[in-house]
Structures are given as C-alpha cells and as structure tokens.
Design an enzyme around this catalytic site. Structure first.
Site, PDB file in Angstrom:
ATOM      1  N   CYS A 163     -15.812 -16.785  20.410  1.00 50.85           N
ATOM      2  CA  CYS A 163     -17.150 -17.300  20.722  1.00 50.85           C
ATOM      3  C   CYS A 163     -17.159 -18.786  21.056  1.00 50.85           C
ATOM      4  CB  CYS A 163     -18.117 -17.027  19.569  1.00 50.85           C
ATOM      5  SG  CYS A 163     -17.817 -18.026  18.088  1.00 50.85           S
ATOM      6  N   CYS A 172     -14.161 -19.330  11.643  1.00 52.97           N
ATOM      7  CA  CYS A 172     -15.095 -19.559  12.741  1.00 52.97           C
ATOM      8  C   CYS A 172     -16.468 -19.829  12.151  1.00 52.97           C
ATOM      9  CB  CYS A 172     -15.143 -18.324  13.640  1.00 52.97           C
ATOM     10  SG  CYS A 172     -16.551 -18.282  14.763  1.00 52.97           S
ATOM     11  N   GLU A 223      16.176  10.366 -11.515  1.00 57.11           N
ATOM     12  CA  GLU A 223      16.243  11.362 -10.452  1.00 57.11           C
ATOM     13  C   GLU A 223      16.321  10.681  -9.088  1.00 57.11           C
ATOM     14  OE1 GLU A 223      12.641  13.552 -10.793  1.00 57.11           O
ATOM     15  OE2 GLU A 223      12.910  14.065 -12.907  1.00 57.11           O
ATOM     16  N   LYS A 254      15.137   9.854  -5.506  1.00 55.99           N
ATOM     17  CA  LYS A 254      13.795   9.920  -4.911  1.00 55.99           C
ATOM     18  C   LYS A 254      13.917  10.518  -3.505  1.00 55.99           C
ATOM     19  CE  LYS A 254       9.596   7.255  -4.142  1.00 55.99           C
ATOM     20  NZ  LYS A 254       9.373   7.714  -2.763  1.00 55.99           N
ATOM     21  N   TYR A 290      10.491  19.142  -9.456  1.00 53.85           N
ATOM     22  CA  TYR A 290      10.821  18.088 -10.420  1.00 53.85           C
ATOM     23  C   TYR A 290       9.669  17.681 -11.334  1.00 53.85           C
ATOM     24  CZ  TYR A 290       8.675  15.355  -6.613  1.00 53.85           C
ATOM     25  OH  TYR A 290       7.839  14.895  -5.642  1.00 53.85           O
ATOM     26  N   CYS A 347     -21.084 -14.850  16.646  1.00 53.16           N
ATOM     27  CA  CYS A 347     -19.702 -14.580  17.040  1.00 53.16           C
ATOM     28  C   CYS A 347     -19.525 -13.077  17.236  1.00 53.16           C
ATOM     29  CB  CYS A 347     -18.721 -15.076  15.984  1.00 53.16           C
ATOM     30  SG  CYS A 347     -16.986 -14.727  16.404  1.00 53.16           S
TER      31      CYS A 347
END
Length: 692
Positions: free
Chosen positions: A426, A441, A124, A126, A241, A447
């Site tokens: 930081c 980090c 089918e 789409k 469908y 931080c």
C-alpha cells in the site's frame, strides 16, 4: 540462525508463532489428508520444535490452531468418519542425549521418584508410514481407520482387510483365542518396503502415471484408496505396536502387550528392545541410526515408551501427546543453493516478513524452494544478499532456514539488502515499535494486504470454514471490489451472483456450492467466531477458553464493555495482562464496534453447550496448591484437578474457591486464612475429585 528465544520481544514471538502456525496447518493438511508432504519429516519436526519452544516461553500467545491443541488434519472427502475409541495422539520429539535425559528426569519428577530411580522403557524403531487403528470385537476385526485429526479418522476397513498381515480373527494357535477382550483397539503403522516402493514407481512410470516421492507417500496413497482393489494390488505391510481402548486387559506392561500381539498373529518389529537405563536407550538409538540404511523399511528415529502401564496411567497426557512416550528423531541434512530473491510478505497484523526464494534444491529427497528470513535484523546479522550462495538446513529453530552465506561465491557486484521503509503493498510507512525487531505497515485498514489476510483468516478452516472461499478466490473478489470486510461475504450472492457466473471457471454448480457454504457458515459455534475475529493474541486455544468461560456471545460482549473487563479476563487461567489488554482494546475500537453491529445480524452464534461435560464438585472452581502433598506430586494433583473441571491458578485472591494445603505450606496458606478461603487437606481434595 534465528535469535535465541530468551532475547525475543513479545511482538517478535507473536509474529513468529503466527507464521509458524499458518505453515504447520498447511503442512499437516498436505501430509495427513493429501498424502503429499511439502517438506521432509526433519523439516517439519524442526518447525514444530520451534513452535513448542516459543509456546513454552510465551504461553499466552498460543494461537492459530496450535500443534499443542491438535493432531493431524480433518478427514478428506470420500471417506466415512470413524470416531476413535481413544484419541490417536502424536508424540513429542527429542533430538539429543541431553534431551533424552531431560525427558526421563521429567517423568521421575512427575511421579515423585528419586533422580537415580531406573524406569523400564521399551525402545522401538519409528516406522515412517501411515498410522492405523483396527478395532476387534469378540476377537473379530470390525472397523479400521486412519489417524485423521486424532479424534475422527477415515474408515479404511475394507482396505485394511486386503493386508494379509492383519489378522481377521484373534487366534492362539488354530482356535479362536478364548481370552480375547470383548473389545480392543489395536494400533500400528502401515508401510511399504523400499524394494516394493521402487517396483511401484517403475510400474507407475510404465503406465505414465504419477510416481511417489518416498515409501511413506506410497503407503499412505495406497491405503487411502476409495477402491480397495487398488490397495490390494500394492504390496503393503504393517507393524502393530500400541493399544487404544481395551476391555479387561490381561497384561500389565507394554512388553507383555507386544508378546500378546505376537500370539494373536500381528507382526511386531523384531528390533524392539526393553531398556533399563538411559545408556541402554542411547545404545539402541545409535544402533538403529547405523542400521537405518540397511533396514528393508524407512525409519526416521526411535520411540521410547514407559513399560509399566500403571505408570503410563499416572503420567497421563498433556495437550496432544502422552507424558510417558517420546520420539528420538534422527538428525537432518544441509545443502547449498543460490538465493535468487528476497520478498517481503505483509500479514493481517501488518507485519513485514522477509522470505528467501532460492534455487530449488533437493535435500534428502525433498525439494526446498523458500526459506523464512524472520526479520530485518536477521538479514543484517548474517549479511544475506540476493545472489548469494547459501547453506540451507532442514533442522533447527525454524525450517527451512539459511544457516550461513558462502562468502567465496558472492558476486562481485553484490549489494547489501535494504529493508523497505514503506509497505510494498500500500506504500504506507513501515515502522518499528520501540525496540521490537518486527517492522509493521502503518496502513491498517487501508492496506489491501492486511484486509485480504483478515478476510482469509475469517473464512479459514479453524474459523468460519467457508469452503470455496480460499486464498485465490479471496484475492480475486477483493481485487474486483466485491469483498472489503466480513459483512460483504454474507451479501455476496445478493450483490454479485450474476457477475460471479461470468467469471472464468465459475458455473451454476460451483457458484451454488459457494453460496451454500456461506449459508451454512451463518450458524457458527462461539469459539470459532471469537477466533475468526482475528483479535490480537487470541488463537484457537484462547478462543475456546473465552467461549467456555462466558458461554455465549452476549455474555462475552457485555463483559468486554464493562469497566472491569480486563480484571474479569485475567481471572481465566491462561489469560495474562497483555492478552487481556489486547482483547479489551479490540472491543474499545470504534471501527470494530461498527463492524460487529452490522455483522452480527447475519449470524447465529451458538453458545457453548456444557451439558455433555463431566461435572464434579470442583467444576468451575478456582484452586491454589501450596505445600507438599503426600500421595500425589504437584503435577499429578494439578492434572487431576483440571480433568475434574477446576481452574488451577498460581496465586491466592479473594475469588479463589479452595486452597489445597500440604505439609510445610507457606504464605499462600496465610493469604487464604486472611481472605476466609476454604482450606482443603489432600484427602478432602481427593474426595472432591469424584464427588458430583
């Protein structure tokens, strides 16, 4: 191009999955709830495709409201809720003939068919529109809804009634169709034709109103109107469908069902074709691709469905999609633009992720402004520099992605990008762990970026879901010193109510709504709370596993402080040693213990209620399959066992409840005998599936 999945380290995969999941949540909400997609379908599909491939390679890292665990987005404010008769699931995608062949081979293996067995498939177009459900009782239309999150949709009954193509009564000729089911849930797609889309936009421009980006947006925005009169003014059409729930169907194939839809008066796409081989499926795909531009409506691929309903039932579903259907998507496009800046983002785990800010470029109707660069190695390998002219692609592993640099257009003063050795937020050292590609980090709790991201995670939709504490407000409150950790959220009203009212944009009404949302969040379901804690490796799916296994927070926390905590975790299907190690490490961390001690008094954590779950003789039991079964394939047997509430594991241990042994059972049968485990033959297993 990102690294091949086979070469990724666990940390790389984890960082990428987290970034993908965050982005996909954002995209789903924009697409399904706001009718304002941020990226093209091809870009979204490629993002989802990379996510699925990573999850297949690293199943214990599934997290962050994974696509494999959800569909769509929650319903928007203003609409009543409708619980679907059956979930409205999404489809997996394929992108090549090789993948279509692989899809069909998987179906044959699951069903136990030979590799040469032909399986009838319905192909089918789409349709690129908005999915709908229309429930009929005794032949009369009673309720219409959108997909929503797949389980609960939006009530658009009156809006659907304005569509002349939707039958209000199921008729055969001029009379009420006597054999119409007592109840049937018809599904399909509402769309706007290309001509009507252009006419609508011209009219919108004339009224100085917002225009729509494409026909799909126009159809969705028109159908999801709180005022049905506006919907009636728009020229919307539909194709039916699919079927959700139905009482006593009279058809045995999908093709027969489509013929019945026509008799009832539903529009059914005339391009749909019954295919018997992969060659015929590919012929249909190529034909639709070539006709795409000439069709009066937009399509973005084709859908293949197993024709025989008994085979569909045997194949069943996996997570968010059926095994018996897939979407074959059309290829995406590329464009060239300028890379203006490479930014470094810091996530809640401390991962430093480079992002490319590019000169906005329109690719197939979608404006692209950013691309994720993945890591320092990726930048170095492609020699990507600020100021470069780059080719961006809307398909591939992760989208948008920079495919390559255009060397001839590189500025003469160009310099290689140097990845920072310190955190840009930081200033703490940024380091790699071992041979991993991700740079982290080392600032941890000091931080601000990590602390803010953890707070954002804690209040996010899939966690405590505190409305009013979005990213912008978290940033503001954090900078003002009001929020440092989750505990501060529940003392915000007590400590800063008056100060909040003095902020621009805040009044008594908005402040009251925020405090009400925080108050409601004090009662939290156990899976959401576990997820909200942000434990490394623990996403939504794992949080649910843990919650369902332990039942209550007290049981979970107590088990995590016991000496054999990791072993208990690894008894749970889906939790491996690395995940178990990260979970136990979280509870062993003194800072986390202190946080929980002070946080828990502010909350009521709801235990998992299992009373509504179907229980069988296999519920909660641990099963191992060995040998060849005669009536079921191994995949079918596992699927049925899981549906009955059992845990299917791959190896035999003293804690295994049953070993189901078929013909030519091997070493697992000997292990079961060694441990004195009950051995079931196939018939005994089938009897226990439905036994109370």
């Amino acid at each position: 191009m990102f690294k091949e999945i086979s070469t990724l380290t666990r940390s790389e995969a984890e960082a990428e999955l987290k970034a993908l999941a965050t982005r996909l949540i954002e995209l789903d909400t924009a697409y399904h709830q706001c009718d304002a997609p941020l990226v093209s379908d091809a870009e979204y599909d490629a993002l989802r495709r990379r996510n699925e491939a990573l999850e297949a390679a690293f199943p214990d890292l599934i997290q962050e409201n994974s696509l494999s665990q959800r569909v769509g987005a929650p319903i928007a404010d203003g609409f009543q809720k409708v619980v679907h008769t059956q979930p409205m699931l999404s489809l997996d995608n394929v992108f090549s003939e090789e993948e279509v062949i692989d899809f069909m081979d998987k179906i044959r293996r699951f069903l136990g068919f030979s590799s040469t067995t032909d399986i009838d498939m319905v192909a089918e177009p789409k349709i690129d529109g908005l999915s709908f459900s229309a429930v009929y009782e005794k032949g009369r239309f009673v309720v219409g809804s959108t997909r929503g999150d797949g389980t609960v949709g939006e009530d658009i009954t009156e809006n659907l009634r304005t569509l002349s193509e939707l039958p209000q009564i199921l008729k055969d000729g001029d009379s009420l169709f006597d054999s119409a089911p007592a109840m049937i849930d018809i599904r399909g797609e509402v769309y706007m034709s290309k001509r009507d889309f252009f006419d609508l936009n011209r009219a919108q421009e004339g009224r100085h109103k917002r225009t729509f980006a494409n026909p799909r947006n126009a159809a969705a925005g028109s159908l999801r109107q709180l005022n049905p009169k506006i919907t009636a003014e728009r020229h919307l059409q539909l194709f039916a469908y699919a079927c959700g729930s139905v009482q006593q169907p009279t058809w045995t194939t999908h093709w027969e069902f489509l013929e019945q839809l026509k008799k009832w008066g539903f529009p059914v796409n005339p391009e749909i074709r019954l295919c018997h081989t992969v060659q015929e499926m590919m012929s249909f795909y190529n034909e639709m691709r070539d006709k795409r531009a000439d069709l009066p409506y937009d399509i973005d691929g084709v859908v293949y469905k197993v024709n025989h309903l008994d085979l569909q039932q045997r194949l069943g579903f996996i997570a968010r999609s059926p095994r018996w259907a897939t979407a074959h998507k059309f290829p995406a496009e590329q464009a060239t633009t300028r890379l203006n800046q490479i930014r470094i983002q810091v996530g809640r785990t401390g991962a430093l992720t480079p992002v490319a800010d590019v000169e906005p470029v329109n690719i197939g109707g979608v404006v692209v402004r950013h691309a994720t660069l993945h890591n320092a190695d990726e930048i170095e390998r492609k020699d990507i520099r600020e100021g470069d002219t780059v080719v961006i692609q809307r398909a591939g592993d992760v989208i948008p992605q920079i495919v390559r640099v255009v060397p001839d257009k590189r500025p003469t003063d160009s310099q290689a990008f140097i990845f920072p050795s310190v955190c840009p937020v930081c200033g703490s050292h940024a380091v790699r762990e071992g041979d991993e590609a991700i740079i982290f980090c080392t600032g941890g709790l000091i931080c601000p970026a990590q602390a803010m991201e953890r707070l954002k995670h804690f209040v996010s939709k899939s966690a405590l879901d505190i409305e009013g504490l979005g990213s912008k407000n978290i940033d503001t409150f954090f900078r003002m010193g009001w929020l440092h950790n989750p505990i501060d959220i529940f003392t915000l009203e007590q400590n800063h109510a008056l100060e909040l009212l003095s902020l621009e944009g805040w009044g008594q009404k908005s402040a009251s709504k925020l405090f009400e949302a925080i108050e409601q969040a004090r009662t939290c379901p156990l899976p959401r709370f576990i997820y909200a804690l942000g434990i490394r490796e623990v996403g939504e799916a794992t949080a649910r596993l843990l919650a369902e296994h332990f039942g209550s927070w007290l049981a979970f926390e107590t088990a995590m402080h016991e000496q054999d905590a990791a072993e208990k975790l690894m008894e749970i299907e889906g939790i491996g040693p690395i995940m178990a190690e990260d979970i136990t490490a979280f509870f062993a961390e003194p800072h986390n213990q202190e946080l929980l001690t002070h946080l828990l008094p502010h909350l009521t954590i709801q235990s998992v209620d299992k009373t509504d779950h179907k229980t069988t003789a296999l519920t909660g039991k641990s099963l191992v399959f060995t040998g060849t079964l005669s009536h079921l394939t191994r995949a079918e047997a596992k699927s049925k066992a899981l549906a009955a509430g059992a845990k299917v594991v791959s190896s035999v241990s003293p804690k295994t409840t049953y070993v189901v042994a078929g013909a030519e059972a091997g070493s697992k049968l000997k292990q079961a005998e060694k441990y004195g485990i009950t051995i079931l033959d196939e018939n005994e297993f089938l009897e226990l599936l439905d036994a109370p």
